[in-house]
Design a protein around this motif. Structure first.
Motif, PDB file in Angstrom:
ATOM      1  N   LEU A 358       0.824  -1.199   0.000  1.00  0.00           N
ATOM      2  CA  LEU A 358       0.000   0.000   0.000  1.00  0.00           C
ATOM      3  C   LEU A 358       0.866   1.259   0.000  1.00  0.00           C
ATOM      4  CD1 LEU A 358      -2.817  -1.077   2.484  1.00  0.00           C
ATOM      5  CD2 LEU A 358      -3.056  -0.682   0.031  1.00  0.00           C
ATOM      6  N   THR A 359       1.954   1.215   0.749  1.00  0.00           N
ATOM      7  CA  THR A 359       2.877   2.356   0.758  1.00  0.00           C
ATOM      8  C   THR A 359       3.468   2.566  -0.627  1.00  0.00           C
ATOM      9  OG1 THR A 359       3.429   1.976   3.095  1.00  0.00           O
ATOM     10  CG2 THR A 359       4.967   3.318   1.802  1.00  0.00           C
ATOM     11  N   GLN A 360       3.854   1.459  -1.272  1.00  0.00           N
ATOM     12  CA  GLN A 360       4.406   1.550  -2.618  1.00  0.00           C
ATOM     13  C   GLN A 360       3.376   2.121  -3.591  1.00  0.00           C
ATOM     14  OE1 GLN A 360       5.722  -2.204  -4.227  1.00  0.00           O
ATOM     15  NE2 GLN A 360       6.724  -1.274  -5.995  1.00  0.00           N
ATOM     16  N   MET A 361       2.130   1.695  -3.455  1.00  0.00           N
ATOM     17  CA  MET A 361       1.062   2.214  -4.306  1.00  0.00           C
ATOM     18  C   MET A 361       0.905   3.721  -4.105  1.00  0.00           C
ATOM     19  SD  MET A 361      -3.016   1.332  -4.238  1.00  0.00           S
ATOM     20  CE  MET A 361      -3.211   2.356  -2.773  1.00  0.00           C
ATOM     21  N   GLN A 362       0.902   4.158  -2.854  1.00  0.00           N
ATOM     22  CA  GLN A 362       0.777   5.582  -2.565  1.00  0.00           C
ATOM     23  C   GLN A 362       1.953   6.372  -3.144  1.00  0.00           C
ATOM     24  OE1 GLN A 362       0.507   4.963   1.666  1.00  0.00           O
ATOM     25  NE2 GLN A 362      -1.668   5.501   1.722  1.00  0.00           N
ATOM     26  N   GLN A 363       3.145   5.813  -3.012  1.00  0.00           N
ATOM     27  CA  GLN A 363       4.334   6.488  -3.533  1.00  0.00           C
ATOM     28  C   GLN A 363       4.270   6.624  -5.049  1.00  0.00           C
ATOM     29  OE1 GLN A 363       7.259   3.846  -1.853  1.00  0.00           O
ATOM     30  NE2 GLN A 363       7.594   5.127  -0.046  1.00  0.00           N
ATOM     31  N   GLN A 364       3.812   5.568  -5.713  1.00  0.00           N
ATOM     32  CA  GLN A 364       3.688   5.623  -7.173  1.00  0.00           C
ATOM     33  C   GLN A 364       2.650   6.651  -7.603  1.00  0.00           C
ATOM     34  OE1 GLN A 364       6.593   4.152  -8.103  1.00  0.00           O
ATOM     35  NE2 GLN A 364       5.468   3.240  -9.809  1.00  0.00           N
ATOM     36  N   LEU A 365       1.529   6.687  -6.909  1.00  0.00           N
ATOM     37  CA  LEU A 365       0.490   7.664  -7.230  1.00  0.00           C
ATOM     38  C   LEU A 365       1.000   9.086  -6.999  1.00  0.00           C
ATOM     39  CD1 LEU A 365      -2.617   5.866  -5.688  1.00  0.00           C
ATOM     40  CD2 LEU A 365      -2.273   6.372  -8.116  1.00  0.00           C
ATOM     41  N   ALA A 366       1.743   9.271  -5.923  1.00  0.00           N
ATOM     42  CA  ALA A 366       2.299  10.594  -5.627  1.00  0.00           C
ATOM     43  C   ALA A 366       3.279  11.036  -6.718  1.00  0.00           C
ATOM     44  CB  ALA A 366       2.979  10.590  -4.264  1.00  0.00           C
ATOM     45  N   LYS A 367       4.090  10.104  -7.202  1.00  0.00           N
ATOM     46  CA  LYS A 367       5.040  10.419  -8.269  1.00  0.00           C
ATOM     47  C   LYS A 367       4.318  10.865  -9.542  1.00  0.00           C
ATOM     48  CE  LYS A 367       8.809   7.346  -6.845  1.00  0.00           C
ATOM     49  NZ  LYS A 367       9.588   6.122  -7.185  1.00  0.00           N
ATOM     50  N   LEU A 368       3.114  10.330  -9.737  1.00  0.00           N
ATOM     51  CA  LEU A 368       2.330  10.679 -10.922  1.00  0.00           C
ATOM     52  C   LEU A 368       1.501  11.947 -10.714  1.00  0.00           C
ATOM     53  CD1 LEU A 368       1.125   7.079 -11.881  1.00  0.00           C
ATOM     54  CD2 LEU A 368       2.829   8.467 -13.094  1.00  0.00           C
ATOM     55  N   GLY A 369       1.638  12.564  -9.547  1.00  0.00           N
ATOM     56  CA  GLY A 369       0.973  13.841  -9.308  1.00  0.00           C
ATOM     57  C   GLY A 369      -0.343  13.760  -8.568  1.00  0.00           C
ATOM     58  N   TYR A 370      -0.690  12.590  -8.037  1.00  0.00           N
ATOM     59  CA  TYR A 370      -1.945  12.449  -7.313  1.00  0.00           C
ATOM     60  C   TYR A 370      -1.714  12.691  -5.818  1.00  0.00           C
ATOM     61  CZ  TYR A 370      -3.494  10.257 -11.646  1.00  0.00           C
ATOM     62  OH  TYR A 370      -3.799  10.008 -12.958  1.00  0.00           O
ATOM     63  N   ASP A 371      -2.660  13.343  -5.177  1.00  0.00           N
ATOM     64  CA  ASP A 371      -2.535  13.691  -3.755  1.00  0.00           C
ATOM     65  C   ASP A 371      -2.992  12.523  -2.890  1.00  0.00           C
ATOM     66  OD1 ASP A 371      -2.369  14.866  -1.290  1.00  0.00           O
ATOM     67  OD2 ASP A 371      -4.110  16.176  -1.556  1.00  0.00           O
ATOM     68  N   VAL A 372      -2.041  11.859  -2.252  1.00  0.00           N
ATOM     69  CA  VAL A 372      -2.358  10.751  -1.343  1.00  0.00           C
ATOM     70  C   VAL A 372      -2.077  11.120   0.105  1.00  0.00           C
ATOM     71  CG1 VAL A 372      -1.911   8.996  -3.099  1.00  0.00           C
ATOM     72  CG2 VAL A 372      -0.053   9.732  -1.595  1.00  0.00           C
ATOM     73  N   GLY A 373      -1.651  12.376   0.343  1.00  0.00           N
ATOM     74  CA  GLY A 373      -1.197  12.719   1.682  1.00  0.00           C
ATOM     75  C   GLY A 373       0.168  12.102   1.918  1.00  0.00           C
ATOM     76  N   LYS A 374       0.443  11.713   3.138  1.00  0.00           N
ATOM     77  CA  LYS A 374       1.711  11.071   3.467  1.00  0.00           C
ATOM     78  C   LYS A 374       1.621   9.577   3.172  1.00  0.00           C
ATOM     79  CE  LYS A 374       4.880  10.136   7.290  1.00  0.00           C
ATOM     80  NZ  LYS A 374       5.112  10.288   8.751  1.00  0.00           N
ATOM     81  N   PRO A 375       2.484   9.019   2.325  1.00  0.00           N
ATOM     82  CA  PRO A 375       2.473   7.563   2.091  1.00  0.00           C
ATOM     83  C   PRO A 375       2.787   6.810   3.376  1.00  0.00           C
ATOM     84  CG  PRO A 375       3.726   8.693   0.373  1.00  0.00           C
ATOM     85  CD  PRO A 375       3.468   9.704   1.455  1.00  0.00           C
ATOM     86  N   ASP A 376       1.771   6.167   3.938  1.00  0.00           N
ATOM     87  CA  ASP A 376       1.944   5.513   5.236  1.00  0.00           C
ATOM     88  C   ASP A 376       1.421   4.083   5.264  1.00  0.00           C
ATOM     89  OD1 ASP A 376      -0.748   6.020   5.030  1.00  0.00           O
ATOM     90  OD2 ASP A 376      -0.895   7.245   6.841  1.00  0.00           O
ATOM     91  N   GLY A 377       0.975   3.574   4.105  1.00  0.00           N
ATOM     92  CA  GLY A 377       0.466   2.212   4.076  1.00  0.00           C
ATOM     93  C   GLY A 377      -0.950   2.058   4.586  1.00  0.00           C
ATOM     94  N   VAL A 378      -1.616   3.169   4.893  1.00  0.00           N
ATOM     95  CA  VAL A 378      -3.011   3.149   5.329  1.00  0.00           C
ATOM     96  C   VAL A 378      -3.878   3.647   4.175  1.00  0.00           C
ATOM     97  CG1 VAL A 378      -4.706   4.065   6.942  1.00  0.00           C
ATOM     98  CG2 VAL A 378      -2.413   3.480   7.748  1.00  0.00           C
ATOM     99  N   PHE A 379      -4.775   2.809   3.701  1.00  0.00           N
ATOM    100  CA  PHE A 379      -5.583   3.132   2.530  1.00  0.00           C
ATOM    101  C   PHE A 379      -6.811   3.932   2.964  1.00  0.00           C
ATOM    102  CE2 PHE A 379      -8.490   1.963  -1.046  1.00  0.00           C
ATOM    103  CZ  PHE A 379      -7.728   2.538  -2.051  1.00  0.00           C
ATOM    104  N   GLY A 380      -6.606   5.235   3.141  1.00  0.00           N
ATOM    105  CA  GLY A 380      -7.682   6.108   3.581  1.00  0.00           C
ATOM    106  C   GLY A 380      -8.376   6.798   2.430  1.00  0.00           C
ATOM    107  N   ARG A 381      -9.131   7.851   2.743  1.00  0.00           N
ATOM    108  CA  ARG A 381      -9.978   8.506   1.739  1.00  0.00           C
ATOM    109  C   ARG A 381      -9.152   9.198   0.657  1.00  0.00           C
ATOM    110  NH1 ARG A 381     -15.282  10.767   5.011  1.00  0.00           N
ATOM    111  NH2 ARG A 381     -15.617   8.897   6.249  1.00  0.00           N
ATOM    112  N   LYS A 382      -8.048   9.832   1.045  1.00  0.00           N
ATOM    113  CA  LYS A 382      -7.224  10.494   0.038  1.00  0.00           C
ATOM    114  C   LYS A 382      -6.636   9.482  -0.934  1.00  0.00           C
ATOM    115  CE  LYS A 382      -5.620  14.951   1.727  1.00  0.00           C
ATOM    116  NZ  LYS A 382      -4.419  15.778   2.025  1.00  0.00           N
ATOM    117  N   SER A 383      -6.150   8.376  -0.407  1.00  0.00           N
ATOM    118  CA  SER A 383      -5.572   7.344  -1.269  1.00  0.00           C
ATOM    119  C   SER A 383      -6.623   6.768  -2.203  1.00  0.00           C
ATOM    120  CB  SER A 383      -4.957   6.226  -0.421  1.00  0.00           C
ATOM    121  OG  SER A 383      -3.898   6.712   0.366  1.00  0.00           O
ATOM    122  N   LYS A 384      -7.825   6.551  -1.674  1.00  0.00           N
ATOM    123  CA  LYS A 384      -8.913   6.009  -2.493  1.00  0.00           C
ATOM    124  C   LYS A 384      -9.257   6.963  -3.635  1.00  0.00           C
ATOM    125  CE  LYS A 384     -13.633   4.216  -2.050  1.00  0.00           C
ATOM    126  NZ  LYS A 384     -13.365   2.821  -2.413  1.00  0.00           N
TER     127      LYS A 384
END
Length: 414
Positions: A358-384
Motif C-alpha cells: 500500500l505504501t508503494q502504491m501511494q508512492q507511485q500515485l504521488a510520483k504521478l501527481g496524485y494527492d495521497v497525503g503522506k504515504p503511510d500504508g493506510v488506505f484512507g480517503r485520500k488514497s482512495k
C-alpha cells in the motif's frame, strides 16, 4: 478489540495538548513501528509529567492525580495495536464474516427475547430499534463476554504521549479521570480495550461521562456490570448523535452495468429518486422505496463485491466508530438478528495487501501527481480518491479499489 474513534463531546475549550508542539512532533516522528514505540517510550516520563500539570490546571483532585495518573505505565502493545486496526489490515470479506456469524445472529435473537421488555421500552423512549442495540452490543463485546482487560489509564496515557493523535487521547484521558472522581471508580475496575473503551458497549470516557444512564433503577451507573445500564446508555447516545426514528441504516443494492463509479461515497449523496432514475435497484432487482430520503452508495470490496446504499443512520453509526466496514457490519448484523437473510452478493475472498504494498502504491500515485497525503500504508480517503482518479485516466474500472489490474498498471509487485 478494535479502536473506536467516536465523535463525542470533547473536554472543555482551551485544553492544551501534551505534545509541546503537536504538528512539529508529527513532522519529525520516526517512520517504523519499532522507532515509534521506542521514541514514545523514551518521551513518556516527561509527557506524563505534562499530563499531571494539565490535570491540575483542569481542577482534578491532587490525590486522584497522584494515585491514578502519576502511576500510569507505558504499554508498547497499545501503539502496535493502534497501527494495526482491522479496518486497515483486513479485507471487507474477512472483516464482515468474522463479525456477522451464525452464532452471533442466533445469540442476538435469544437476547432479544431475554431483554425484550427493556429493549422495547428503549425503542419507544429513544427511537432505537432493538436489533440495532443488540448489533452494537454484539460487535463491541460479543454481548458482554469480553469487555477488555487492559488498564484504561495506561492505554490512554500511552496514546496521549504518541504524537499521531495526542490531542484526542489527552482529552479522553482527562475525561477518564473525571469519571473516577465522579463515580468513585478505581484503577482496578477501570479496564477496557487497548484504546480506552469501556463496558458492555465499549464507551470511550467522554461518552461515559456525558451519556451513561441508570438503566435498572438501582441509583448507580456501571457500564461494566450492568447490561441494562449499558443498553440504556447506548440508546440515549445514539439518539443524541442524531438517530432518525423509523428509518433503516441502509440496504444492499444492485448497480446498473453503466454505473458511474465517481458517484460513490458520502460526498455524492443524492435523493433515492435520483438513484432510481440512474438504474439503482434493491439487491433483488425490485425498485428502491419511493420516500424523500438522501443516500450515498458504497462498494467496500470494489465493484466485484456487494453494493450498499446508506441513509442518515449510517452516518450516525459512523459517529460511534468512524469506519465504513464497522457501519455496514452493524447494519447487516441488525438486519440478520431481525430476520433478514444473507447478502445477495456475498463479500468476496480477496488477497490482503501488505502495508509495504500500500505504501508503494501511494508512492507511485504521488510520483504521478496524485494527492495521497503522506504515504503511510493506510488506505484512507485520500488514497482512495487518488487511485480512482488514476483508474479513470487509465480506462480501468474506477471504483477506487486496489484491484490487481490497477496494481499492475502502477508497477506494484506482489
Amino acid at each position: 478489540m478494535k479502536t473506536r474513534i467516536s465523535i463525542l463531546l470533547l473536554a472543555s475549550a482551551g485544553v492544551v495538548t501534551t505534545a509541546s508542539a503537536d504538528n512539529s512532533a508529527q513532522q519529525s516522528q520516526p517512520s517504523s513501528l519499532e522507532q515509534i514505540v521506542a521514541q514514545s517510550q523514551a518521551d513518556f516520563p516527561q509527557c506524563l509529567f505534562r499530563l499531571q500539570e494539565l490535570a491540575r490546571s483542569e481542577g482534578l483532585d491532587e490525590e486522584l492525580i497522584h494515585q491514578s495518573l502519576a502511576t500510569s505505565k507505558f504499554v508498547p502493545r497499545v501503539i502496535e495495536l493502534d497501527r494495526a486496526q482491522p479496518e486497515f489490515s483486513q479485507t471487507f470479506g474477512d472483516y464482515l464474516n468474522k463479525r456477522v456469524t451464525t452464532k452471533r445472529i442466533e445469540q442476538g435473537r435469544l437476547l432479544y427475547k431475554e431483554h425484550r421488555a427493556l429493549l422495547d421500552k428503549l425503542a419507544q423512549q429513544y427511537g432505537i430499534p432493538p436489533q440495532y442495540l443488540l448489533a452494537f452490543w454484539g460487535l463491541e463485546t460479543n454481548f458482554g463476554s469480553y469487555k477488555g482487560k487492559m488498564p484504561v489509564l495506561d492505554s490512554l496515557a500511552t496514546l496521549a504521549c504518541e504524537p499521531r493523535r495526542s490531542s484526542y487521547f489527552t482529552q479522553e484521558l482527562m475525561q477518564a479521570l473525571r469519571i473516577q472522581q465522579k463515580f468513585g471508580i478505581d484503577n482496578r475496575q477501570m479496564v477496557g480495550s487497548w484504546a480506552g473503551a469501556m463496558g458492555h458497549t465499549q464507551f470511550m470516557p467522554s461518552a461515559y461521562l456525558h451519556y451513561a444512564k441508570d438503566g435498572n433503577g438501582d441509583g448507580n451507573i456501571n457500564l461494566w456490570n450492568s447490561s441494562d445500564d449499558a443498553l440504556t446508555s447506548a440508546a440515549y447516545f445514539l439518539q443524541s448523535l442524531g438517530w432518525q426514528r423509523n428509518q433503516r441504516w441502509g440496504r444492499e443494492i444492485k448497480l446498473p452495468d453503466n454505473f458511474d463509479f465517481q458517484l460513490l461515497g458520502a460526498k455524492q449523496r443524492q435523493p433515492l429518486s435520483q438513484w432510481a432514475s440512474l438504474g439503482v435497484t434493491q439487491a433483488d432487482g425490485t425498485p428502491l422505496a419511493k420516500v424523500d430520503m438522501e443516500a450515498a452508495i458504497y462498494l467496500p470490496a470494489g465493484h466485484q463485491g456487494p453494493a450498499f446504499i446508506a441513509y442518515d443512520n449510517f452516518e450516525v453509526i459512523q459517529k460511534w466508530n468512524r469506519s465504513i466496514f464497522y457501519a455496514i457490519a452493524v447494519g447487516h448484523l441488525a438486519d440478520r438478528i431481525n430476520g433478514a437473510g444473507h447478502l445477495v452478493t456475498p463479500a468476496p475472498e480477496q488477497a490482503r495487501l501488505s502495508r509495504a504494498q500500500l505504501t508503494q502504491m501511494q508512492q507511485q500515485l504521488a510520483k504521478l501527481g496524485y494527492d495521497v497525503g503522506k504515504p503511510d500504508g493506510v488506505f484512507g480517503r485520500k488514497s482512495k480518491a487518488a487511485l480512482q482518479a488514476f483508474q479513470l485516466k487509465q480506462g480501468l474500472v474506477a471504483d477506487g479499489f486496489p484491484h490487481q489490474t490497477s496494481l499492475d498498471a502502477l508497477g506494484i509487485v506482489n
